[in-house]
Design a protein around this motif. Structure first.
Motif: not given
Length: 189
Positions: A50-72
């Motif tokens: 579950t945490v890994l799926v959330f990290s991939v969401y942060l990776l993919l959503a990072g360009h338009h929302n909060a997140g990105g490669g570092f936070s993911g």
């Protein structure tokens, strides 16, 4: 003519098909590890994907929302830390099949190549490009070159944290090399 041994030609009973090929939980006390909590191990096994799926969401959503490669990458690394706390270095070694320096190198190479690729087209370093794809079911999909840079940072952060767990954490476990040597010397002396 069939040259297999007699055992290979026998049908496998249904019960053996459902039997896991690997142990899901390790023994309570392995060599060079601390006593393990069954509740913590089960929770770590359930929360990890579950945490890994959330990290991939942060990776993919990072360009338009909060997140990105570092936070993911940090969120994914915390999933590995949770598994390490639950099971120790034996659990981490069993779970991570790729050596952390390879992950670090791959992430660094992707990041550097993505940063320098625009120079080949006469653009400044770290310039971004965007492509629009029209998919039949999903509709319009926008992909930017920043995603590759974020993926490199994501892999880099995961590799660094897992490498830290593997090297620094392995020496701090109960019974680990170097930890109990001082106690043995005190008992002998």
């Amino acid at each position: 003519m069939d040259h297999r041994p007699d055992d290979a030609r026998k049908p496998v009973p249904w019960t053996e098909w459902d039997t896991p090929r690997e142990r899901w939980l390790m023994t309570e006390q392995d060599a060079y590890s601390w006593p393990r909590s069954m509740l913590l191990e089960v929770l770590a096994r359930v929360l990890f994907p579950t945490v890994l799926v959330f990290s991939v969401y942060l990776l993919l959503a990072g360009h338009h929302n909060a997140g990105g490669g570092f936070s993911g990458g940090l969120v994914a690394a915390l999933a590995f830390v949770l598994r390490y706390v639950a099971g120790g270095s034996a659990e981490l070694a069993m779970m991570v099949r790729v050596r952390p320096p390879v992950v670090i190198g791959t992430g660094l190479a992707i990041s550097v190549l993505t940063a320098l690729a625009p120079v080949l087209f006469g653009e400044p370093v770290l310039a971004s490009a965007m492509w629009k794809l029209h998919l039949p079911v999903l509709g319009e999909l926008k992909i930017t070159s920043n995603l590759a840079l974020d993926l490199g940072v994501y892999l880099l952060i995961i590799g660094v944290v897992v490498d830290l767990l593997r090297t620094v954490g392995a020496g701090t476990e109960v019974g680990g090399p170097g930890v109990d040597d001082e106690e043995l010397e005190e008992e002998r002396g």
